[in-house]
Structures are given as C-alpha cells and as structure tokens.
Design an enzyme around this catalytic site. Structure first.
Site, PDB file in Angstrom:
ATOM      1  N   GLU A 388     -12.899 -10.780  -4.476  1.00 52.92           N
ATOM      2  CA  GLU A 388     -13.181 -11.282  -5.824  1.00 52.92           C
ATOM      3  C   GLU A 388     -14.044 -12.542  -5.862  1.00 52.92           C
ATOM      4  O   GLU A 388     -13.938 -13.342  -6.789  1.00 52.92           O
ATOM      5  CB  GLU A 388     -11.885 -11.523  -6.593  1.00 52.92           C
ATOM      6  CG  GLU A 388     -11.161 -10.231  -6.922  1.00 52.92           C
ATOM      7  CD  GLU A 388     -10.054 -10.397  -7.935  1.00 52.92           C
ATOM      8  OE1 GLU A 388      -9.687 -11.543  -8.243  1.00 52.92           O
ATOM      9  OE2 GLU A 388      -9.562  -9.373  -8.433  1.00 52.92           O
ATOM     10  N   GLU A 471      -7.901  -2.570  -6.911  1.00 51.67           N
ATOM     11  CA  GLU A 471      -6.697  -3.181  -7.499  1.00 51.67           C
ATOM     12  C   GLU A 471      -6.602  -2.801  -8.965  1.00 51.67           C
ATOM     13  O   GLU A 471      -7.620  -2.665  -9.647  1.00 51.67           O
ATOM     14  CB  GLU A 471      -6.739  -4.715  -7.425  1.00 51.67           C
ATOM     15  CG  GLU A 471      -6.555  -5.301  -6.066  1.00 51.67           C
ATOM     16  CD  GLU A 471      -6.551  -6.833  -6.088  1.00 51.67           C
ATOM     17  OE1 GLU A 471      -6.083  -7.433  -7.084  1.00 51.67           O
ATOM     18  OE2 GLU A 471      -7.041  -7.413  -5.115  1.00 51.67           O
TER      19      GLU A 471
HETATM   20  C1  GAL Z   1      -6.339 -10.099  -8.083  1.00 53.81           C
HETATM   21  C2  GAL Z   1      -6.345 -10.635  -6.656  1.00 53.81           C
HETATM   22  C3  GAL Z   1      -5.009 -10.442  -5.978  1.00 53.81           C
HETATM   23  C4  GAL Z   1      -3.895 -10.853  -6.872  1.00 53.81           C
HETATM   24  C5  GAL Z   1      -3.984 -10.059  -8.128  1.00 53.81           C
HETATM   25  C6  GAL Z   1      -2.850 -10.311  -9.083  1.00 53.81           C
HETATM   26  O1  GAL Z   1      -7.318 -10.679  -8.836  1.00 53.81           O
HETATM   27  O2  GAL Z   1      -7.331 -10.001  -5.915  1.00 53.81           O
HETATM   28  O3  GAL Z   1      -4.960 -11.147  -4.781  1.00 53.81           O
HETATM   29  O4  GAL Z   1      -4.016 -12.208  -7.143  1.00 53.81           O
HETATM   30  O5  GAL Z   1      -5.191 -10.396  -8.782  1.00 53.81           O
HETATM   31  O6  GAL Z   1      -2.927  -9.422 -10.112  1.00 53.81           O
END
Ligand code: GAL
Length: 751
Positions: A388, A471
């Site tokens: 990110e 994610e």
């Molecule tokens: C994302 C990140 C993860 C975690 C997640 C929580 O942005 O890559 O490491 O923080 O959010 O939802």
C-alpha cells in the site's frame, strides 16, 4: 562432508547489552538460560505498550570445535533475528544483519578455536530503526524482538554448493525438464564431479546424471539441464506431488558437499482472464496471514508454523495465502508445499518508503527472500512493492528487476490500494476495501460493484490485465467472538459476498481476505487494546462465524460442515429473534426442527450466491416471541437425501463441559517443541458459551514451560495456551478447572 548442527538450545540471554558481554571470558552465569525460537519479552494478550520489547539484548552461546576440523570452514546461519544483529565470535566481529524477516549467514572460520570452546555473542537490537524496513512510518502490526527463528552451525569442506535454483519447464508436456542453476564457492582451483539425482517423495530414483566441472577459486556459476523426464506427476492444490533433487559435489570420490532441494512440477499463471494452475482456471480463495501469536510474538517453532498452514488448508479450506507483509518461516512454506496451499510471498514493509539507505535495505531483503525461497512450488507470486505504498517508479522498477533476475519463472505483484497506479509488475494486486460498514445493510447490495470494484476502474487501463484482490474486509469489520451475533454474521456475509463476486468475474483472479487471524498491533491501529480484530479466527486460531463460511466451501467428502451462525436465543439480536438464520454448510439441504415443530427443508441460497460452491442456507421467519416459549433446535444436514450431520442448539444452555485438548499428543524432547492447548466452556450440546468469562486454573505435572498463563479468564468462553518442551523426556499431564467444573486430564508425551 558438510555437517549441520542445530544451535537452538542452551543460549544465555540478557535483556540488556554491554560491550563487556562480547569478551570470551565474560561470566554470563547470571543470564537466563533460554532456547530458540525466543522472544525477548513475553507479552500480555492485549493492553500493553509496544515499546516494551524495543530494546537491545544479548544472546551468548558456547560450542566446541573438534581439533580435527582444522581444515574445514565454519558458518553460522540464522533464519531470522528481529530486527538488527551484530554477531561476534570469540570477540571478533563476524558481521551485521539488518532486517528481521530474512535469513543470513556469516563465515566464521578465521575466528574458530580448535579443540576448545568457542563463544558466540549477539547484540540484538529490536528497536524500530528507521533505516530498516518495515520501520520509518507507522505499521499496522507488531514486529516483536529476539532470535525468533532457528540458528545453525554449518561445517563444510573447502568447496561448497550455494544458491541452488531449480526451475521446471515443459511442465504440461509428457517430457518435462529441470533447469538447475547453482554456484560453487571454492578456495582452490580443481576439477570436481557434480552428481544429480531426481527422486520421488518416497526416495525412488527417477534420473541420475553427473558432470565434471572445473572450479576456480572464488564463486563459480553453473547451469545444467535434465530433460525428457517422463511419468512425472504435477504439483497442484489437490495433489501436491513433490520430488527431491539431490546434488553432490564429489572430489576424488569423496562427497564434499551435498544439497537436497524439494521441488514440484507446476505451471502457475495469472492472466487477464483469470488464474491458471497447470492450464486449468481456478478461482483464488485466500486469506492474509500474520505470523504473530499471543504472548510469544513471532517466536513459535516449526510445529506451530506448520500448524498454521494446516489450519488454512484443512480447517478453512482455502487455496491461497499471502504472507502479509513479509517473508515467513521456512516451516510454514514447507507445509504449504506439502499441503498444496498457494503462496504470495512479499517483501517486508508497510505503506512507507524511506530514503536511499532504507531502499537499499529493502532491496537486500527482497533478494534474500527470493534466493532462499525460490524452490518452493507453493510460491507462485513475489510481492515486489511495499504494501500500500505510493507509486515510486524508480524504486519499483528496481525491485521488479531484482525479482526477474533472481527468478524469471514467477510473476510479480505489488500490493497497492490506490487506483491508476502504474503497473510495473505482472499482476495488478489491489487491496479493495470498497465495501464497508458505513454503507447500507449488506442485504441491500444488489450491485456487484458494491463488493468489489471493476478492474478497469481501478487500473485506469484500457485493456484487462492480470488482476488479484489481495485484501478486503479488515478494518471495515473488526469483530470479536463475544460481539453481538449480528456483527459476527455481517463479517461472515462480507466474506461470502466478496468471494461470490470474484468467482463470477471473468477478470478477477480471486480474492484474499484480510485476514486469517487477529493480530497484535501498534496503538495507531486496532481497538485500542493493541489488537486488530480483523481475523476470521482470533489470535488463538479459533473460529469466528466468518471462518465457518470458508470451512463450508470445502467438499463434504473432506469435512461435512453444518454451522448455524447463531447463539440460538431470543434476545441477542437487535429487535430479538434469530431470523434470518444463516447456516454455513456444504450439505445439499438442511432440516430444522424446534419444539416439536418441523420447519421443513431448506436449500442453499444459490440465487443470492451463484458464485459459491456451497452457498449458505438462509431461513427466514423463525418464530421467536419475547418471553414466549423458546425451544431447543435440531438442524440436520442431508446429502443425496441421507442425513449426514446433526447439530443441536439448547434453548436454555448451561455450562456442562470444560473442554481441554492439545493439538498434539506427542512432542519432541530434542528441540523446543510446542503444541497449542485449547480450552472452551461448552453447553449441554457442545456449543461454545461465548459470554462466559470465568477464571480457569491449570494444574500441570511434568517438565515443560507454558506460553500463556496458568490462571486466566476465558475470553468469549474460550482461551488457549501453548506447552513448550524443555529438552526433557517426560509425560506432561494437564487438567483445567473452573470451580468444581473440571476438564478431562490430557497427556502429552515428550519423546
Ligand atoms: C490494509 C493493510 C493491512 C491492514 C488492513 C486492515 O490497508 O494493508 O495491513 O492494516 O488494511 O484492514
């Protein structure tokens, strides 16, 4: 011939460091005796200050070098030390390593005292040094401290094999091929014979070959090819067939070095039309894994690392894991190879890109990761971006180049959360959090873009590219097992809807949920108690409702699943009742009976979830009057018209059993072995009582350490602790009690 000696036992540890500790004759008698894996600080489960493990500590160890090893070379190999370490041997500085997620090695031959004790001293800095990734900005996870992965002493002859890389090719043809690349480091010039042997997992030899090569002093690079390999079975998610390649370096009929690599023949390809494994399209259904555990942080041994892979593959039934956000233990990756669990391994980092020195350290870590792990068939994608982070073409062209140079056989991905990011890698890997709680009820989401964004809207490109959602979920649905059941159900539904959407998409390779397990984190994240409750399982690896969705996607032949997502009570949900009742199941139909009333048969909600292999069963309009008579429920799952599973829920649950079980009955006395012990308060039908907070007392007999506490409160009706062996053969007996409610006594043999 090479000898590898485990150096995990009998270290001396001090939670501070002074230069006098480096002295050979320093008396470390007052240091604590510890074994590796080791955390520099045992932590509470939650509610602690993350600064408590950020200090410099000292590890000392002695070993004896036989006088007859004078002509050998000595190396010390570390699988991972968090996060920076200086290594001294007999007061000599042997080297420094920065970054806690990758393996490294130092030659210590010149410092050895033969026929005597030798002293290793480590200065381990576990602070968050801003020049070392992932540090510099804030990070949503803890990195802990200490020598948390295995340590070895390697004694070799003068010439040794290094950096073996075995690529398979022509994998889908009848005649397959092996391409073997290796280096030999030699201190002299001479001719040696290299012998190759390919064998199957049972040791049956498939092919032998050999070649004589000339060595110069220094590093010699070689490339060999073995082709026309027939009757080779492919590696895939259902049949992860593995093979061994053994390479011997033979000098005058003496084997001077020997390396065995375990490989698999498979072809993995992310395309604009989806992901293909061995030419067959499969939808990726994955989860992200952090390698952390309660109390011990990262310091968990082989068995526990392997167990995580088993949970992901066999309990949750997923086919893919992302090692967010760093390279993970070799034991975890080995288990992924054996289980057929696809892996996306990524370089360490989180959202922040530092200066030149930082970027150099990041590139070193990336190279170390690839060099170490590129023979694992389970790994199908390298993460060459800091999770990110913003676009940074100069830096990311460099990281992609490193990956392509060290391993031209795998694609690269770079995880971003921004749209219109420049695609320098092979796969556009995107964290898509478009669906959040702040939107309307999950049930009103008819539009497929409510759950996942359209590929072209994200990439801004005119053509489709290989695209994977790395994610979703996460901070949109933090959930605790003791939350109101609607909240747990919503998290489960989110995972269902997103996977459903991905499975129906022609242009998404699949989705990887955030995340498998809850994890400890910095104060800037999580629920204020240093936990992100984002997992489909808690930190103990015990399921929340969303875990049952994953589990229910497994074929029933593997595991028949029938999990009603309810505590079956009138007053738990807002407004009362249990409707709509969602049942995660891989049965073809579910019958419900309650209080003598037969509600009839219910079928999977195929119309709502056409993309899922096993949609949940949804039952509306279950009558539940406030204060009215509420009865036990009996759910029966049917396959081919036959009842295959029955689950009961009590109308008036009462504590009936204190369940205590160890994951393993036999542990090893020759290493710091470990097993998880699960404790749960169950009602008369074996359902967990999630609102129980009673205090549990353990009675333990037999030599062992406990990772966790001996007296603790249940968290949402459950808890765990780990038993760690102490290099002693014994029989460990454990019993737990809550007042007069006593568990069975469990026995774990340490052999
Ligand atoms: C994302 C990140 C993860 C975690 C997640 C929580 O942005 O890559 O490491 O923080 O959010 O939802």
């Amino acid at each position: 011939m090479k000898k590898i000696i485990h150096l995990n036992s009998e270290w001396k540890f001090s939670p501070s460091f002074k230069t006098e500790f480096i002295k050979r004759d320093f008396n470390d008698f007052e240091f604590e005796t510890i074994s590796i894996p080791h955390t520099n600080k045992q932590l509470p489960y939650n509610c602690f200050d993350e600064k408590v493990y950020q200090f410099t500590s000292c590890y000392r160890k002695t070993f004896f070098a036989d006088a007859d090893l004078k002509n050998n070379r000595f190396f010390i190999d570390f699988d991972g030390v968090m996060s920076c370490v200086k290594v001294f041997v007999n007061e000599n500085f042997a080297g420094e390593h920065k970054g806690g997620y990758t393996a490294f090695s130092f030659e210590i031959t010149d410092f050895i005292f033969y026929g005597k004790e030798n002293v290793i001293c480590l200065e381990v800095d576990s602070s968050e040094r801003k020049e070392v990734p992932p540090f510099g900005g804030s990070i949503d996870y803890l990195t802990y401290g200490g020598v948390y992965r295995d340590v070895f002493l390697r004694v070799t002859d003068s010439a040794l094999i290094k950096n073996v890389f075995i690529r398979t090719s022509n994998v889908l043809d009848e005649n397959k091929k092996l391409n073997i690349q290796l280096q030999i480091e030699s201190s002299e010039c001479f001719d040696v014979k290299l012998e190759f042997e390919l064998s199957d997992i049972n040791g049956a030899v498939i092919r032998n070959s050999s070649q004589t090569v000339k060595l110069n002093s220094g590093i010699n690079g070689f490339f060999f090819c073995i082709d026309n390999l027939q009757n080779i079975k492919l590696w895939d998610v259902d049949f992860p067939n593995l093979y061994f390649v053994k390479i011997n370096l033979v000098n005058n009929k003496i084997v001077e070095d020997s390396v065995i690599e375990r490989i698999g023949f498979r072809q993995a390809e992310f395309t604009a039309q989806g992901f293909f494994l061995n030419g067959k399209r499969i939808t990726i259904r994955g989860l992200n894994r952090h390698q952390s555990f309660p109390y011990a942080g990262y310091a968990m041994p082989k068995r526990i690392q392997r167990h995580d892979a088993e949970i992901l593959k066999n309990e949750l039934g997923i086919n893919f894991v992302r090692t967010s956000h760093y390279p993970q233990s070799v034991h975890f990756l080995d288990a992924c190879d054996e289980l057929g669990l696809l892996v996306f391994e990524e370089m360490p980092g989180w959202n922040y890109i530092g200066d030149e020195e930082w970027q150099d350290n990041a590139c070193t870590a990336l190279a170390e990761m690839i060099l170490k792990d590129r023979n694992h068939p389970s790994i199908i994608l390298w993460g060459t971006r800091i999770n990110e982070s913003d676009d940074n073409d100069i830096f990311y062209k460099r990281t992609v180049e490193i990956a392509r140079t060290l391993d031209g056989s795998r694609q690269t991905g770079g995880v971003r959360c921004i749209a219109n990011s420049k695609l320098l890698e092979d796969v556009y890997t995107m964290n898509d959090f478009v669906f959040g709680l702040k939107q309307n009820s999950i049930w009103n989401m008819k539009d497929e873009t409510a759950f996942l964004r359209r590929q072209k809207e994200v990439t801004g490109l005119e053509t489709y590219v290989p695209y994977l959602v790395t994610e979703f979920g996460g901070h949109m649905y933090p959930v605790k097992i003791f939350d109101q059941e609607e909240r747990l159900i919503e998290q489960a539904l989110l995972h269902m809807f997103v996977h459903n959407t991905a499975a129906l998409s022609e242009t998404i390779c699949g989705t990887v949920g955030w995340c498998a397990f809850d994890y400890n984190t910095h104060y800037e994240f999580g629920s204020g108690d240093r936990i992100c409750y984002h997992g489909v399982m808690d930190m103990f690896r015990l399921p929340k409702y969303a875990a049952f969705f994953y589990k229910s996607q497994m074929p029933p032949e593997k595991n028949t699943v029938l999990e009603p997502l309810t505590r079956w009570t009138v007053g738990e949900r807002g407004g009362g009742g249990v409707s709509p009742l969602i049942i995660c199941t891989n049965c073809e139909a579910v019958g419900l009976k309650t209080g003598g009333k037969d509600y009839g048969m219910f079928y999977p909600a195929k119309e709502t979830f056409p993309g899922l292999e096993h949609p949940p069963v949804i039952i509306e309009n279950i009558k539940a009057d406030w204060g009215g008579s509420w009865r036990d429920a009996e759910f029966t799952g049917f396959i081919n018209g036959k009842a295959v599973i029955t689950v009961k829920r009590a109308a008036a649950p009462v504590p009936s059993q204190l369940y205590l079980k160890a994951d393993d009955e036999v542990l090893s006395a020759s290493e710091a072995d470990c097993t998880r012990c699960v404790i749960k308060l169950l009602d008369q039908y074996g359902a967990e009582m999630h609102f129980a907070y009673d205090v549990v007392t353990l009675e333990i007999d037999g030599a062992c350490e406990i990772i966790g506490k001996k007296i603790f409160a249940l968290t949402g009706g459950r808890s765990c602790f780990w038993i760690k062996t102490v290099f002693t053969k014994t029989e460990i007996k454990i019993k737990a009690s809550i007042g007069t409610l006593v568990s069975e006594t469990i026995t774990v043999s340490v052999e």
